[in-house]
Design an enzyme around this catalytic site. Sequence first.
Site, PDB file in Angstrom:
ATOM      1  N   HIS A 107     -23.505  79.371  31.474  1.00 28.14           N
ATOM      2  CA  HIS A 107     -22.663  78.346  30.848  1.00 28.14           C
ATOM      3  C   HIS A 107     -21.852  78.940  29.705  1.00 28.14           C
ATOM      4  O   HIS A 107     -22.171  80.019  29.193  1.00 28.14           O
ATOM      5  CB  HIS A 107     -23.527  77.192  30.307  1.00 28.14           C
ATOM      6  CG  HIS A 107     -24.425  77.609  29.180  1.00 28.14           C
ATOM      7  ND1 HIS A 107     -25.547  78.386  29.365  1.00 28.14           N
ATOM      8  CD2 HIS A 107     -24.354  77.381  27.837  1.00 28.14           C
ATOM      9  CE1 HIS A 107     -26.135  78.609  28.204  1.00 28.14           C
ATOM     10  NE2 HIS A 107     -25.422  78.021  27.255  1.00 28.14           N
ATOM     11  N   ASP A 109     -20.625  77.636  25.830  1.00 27.11           N
ATOM     12  CA  ASP A 109     -21.125  76.612  24.917  1.00 27.11           C
ATOM     13  C   ASP A 109     -20.117  75.483  24.701  1.00 27.11           C
ATOM     14  O   ASP A 109     -18.931  75.729  24.464  1.00 27.11           O
ATOM     15  CB  ASP A 109     -21.510  77.250  23.578  1.00 27.11           C
ATOM     16  CG  ASP A 109     -22.744  78.130  23.751  1.00 27.11           C
ATOM     17  OD1 ASP A 109     -23.610  77.779  24.580  1.00 27.11           O
ATOM     18  OD2 ASP A 109     -22.819  79.172  23.084  1.00 27.11           O
ATOM     19  N   HIS A 266     -22.792  82.855  29.487  1.00 27.00           N
ATOM     20  CA  HIS A 266     -24.015  83.591  29.189  1.00 27.00           C
ATOM     21  C   HIS A 266     -25.214  82.871  29.799  1.00 27.00           C
ATOM     22  O   HIS A 266     -25.110  81.701  30.204  1.00 27.00           O
ATOM     23  CB  HIS A 266     -24.197  83.773  27.676  1.00 27.00           C
ATOM     24  CG  HIS A 266     -24.181  82.487  26.920  1.00 27.00           C
ATOM     25  ND1 HIS A 266     -23.018  81.815  26.615  1.00 27.00           N
ATOM     26  CD2 HIS A 266     -25.194  81.722  26.425  1.00 27.00           C
ATOM     27  CE1 HIS A 266     -23.307  80.710  25.959  1.00 27.00           C
ATOM     28  NE2 HIS A 266     -24.618  80.618  25.829  1.00 27.00           N
ATOM     29  N   ARG A 281     -28.952  80.020  15.929  1.00 27.44           N
ATOM     30  CA  ARG A 281     -27.629  79.961  16.558  1.00 27.44           C
ATOM     31  C   ARG A 281     -26.657  79.147  15.717  1.00 27.44           C
ATOM     32  O   ARG A 281     -26.956  78.031  15.301  1.00 27.44           O
ATOM     33  CB  ARG A 281     -27.762  79.316  17.940  1.00 27.44           C
ATOM     34  CG  ARG A 281     -26.475  79.350  18.730  1.00 27.44           C
ATOM     35  CD  ARG A 281     -26.679  78.746  20.095  1.00 27.44           C
ATOM     36  NE  ARG A 281     -26.108  77.420  20.130  1.00 27.44           N
ATOM     37  CZ  ARG A 281     -25.627  76.835  21.215  1.00 27.44           C
ATOM     38  NH1 ARG A 281     -25.697  77.466  22.376  1.00 27.44           N
ATOM     39  NH2 ARG A 281     -25.136  75.626  21.166  1.00 27.44           N
TER      40      ARG A 281
HETATM   41  C1  SIN Z   1     -27.621  79.834  24.312  1.00 28.16           C
HETATM   42  O1  SIN Z   1     -27.346  79.419  25.426  1.00 28.16           O
HETATM   43  O2  SIN Z   1     -26.893  79.623  23.358  1.00 28.16           O
HETATM   44  C2  SIN Z   1     -28.891  80.612  24.100  1.00 28.16           C
HETATM   45  C3  SIN Z   1     -28.758  82.045  24.466  1.00 28.16           C
HETATM   46  C4  SIN Z   1     -30.039  82.813  24.206  1.00 28.16           C
HETATM   47  O3  SIN Z   1     -30.976  82.257  23.628  1.00 28.16           O
HETATM   48  O4  SIN Z   1     -30.082  83.982  24.557  1.00 28.16           O
END
Ligand code: SIN
Length: 290
Positions: A107, A109, A266, A281
């Site tokens: 996906h 973000d 990602h 994050r």
């Molecule tokens: C995310 O999708 O923002 C998480 C990515 C991760 O935890 O590696």
Amino acid sequence: MPELRNSTYRHLEVSPIAGTIGAEIAGVDLAQDLPEEVMGEIRQALLDNLVIFFRDQKLEPDRQLAFARRWGEIHLHPFMQGMEKYPEVLEIRKTPADKVNFGGEWHSDQAFAPKPAMGTILYGVEIPSAGGDTLFTNLYRAYEALSPSMQRMLEKVKGVYRGNNLSGHDGQSREKFYAGRLAMKTRDPGDVQTTSTHPLVRTHPETGRKALFVGGHLHKFEDMSEAESRPLIDFLMRHATRPEFTCRFRWNSGSLAFWDNRCTMHFAINDYPAETRIMHRVTVCGDTPY
Ligand code: SIN
């Protein structure tokens, strides 16, 4: 068009980690108030490599936020609750008691927002002894590798991106999917718009390159049924995640990844059932895709 990875840097050492996406950056301490010249080089490294990685950083949430604010306004996650003291920082936490992980599908973000996130800055706090890597894929390459007729056809298509029903979740709402399986706290998005329509082929506002804007939030195509849309979405997702468009990052505590959601997807790998993984994050607001 090949990746433009031949920029020269005065302040950074930039080492690509795969053929088409991803570079590790050395020579910078992100906890400092970095001069504009260094920030300019970081921006160039991000535009050239799509996702950049820094190691051995010591970043408390306030310093991570200070770095993120240099890129724009901070985006608040509509569904997930931020840290109590730092609501703009989302603590991504998975322990042995949790069955699923956050972000465990391809996906970009906040693709479901009217202005999807420009970038995400993810800091590793506690990392499993093995596993918990993150995969990234290059959506410019995904677009460029399609045949010209397919490119022309897709340029006319708009996607409907939905925030509460990711493709891997078998039609369940996000809350139902996570309930009892992941301890992270969700929240009611209130009035925030969580379904948006965007061009399927979007133009990056800084590089001018076209990217195939697919991902788990892409629910269907505008003016088409879900059944009509699904086979093409499935094909495009398989195509966009071909190994040669990807890189894989092995985290340590103190590593930081900064990715450009306008041209990447990602995937957080869930392969550490007996261990804990904790990440901080921060997501930076973006523009309306065109
Ligand atoms: C995310 O999708 O923002 C998480 C990515 C991760 O935890 O590696």
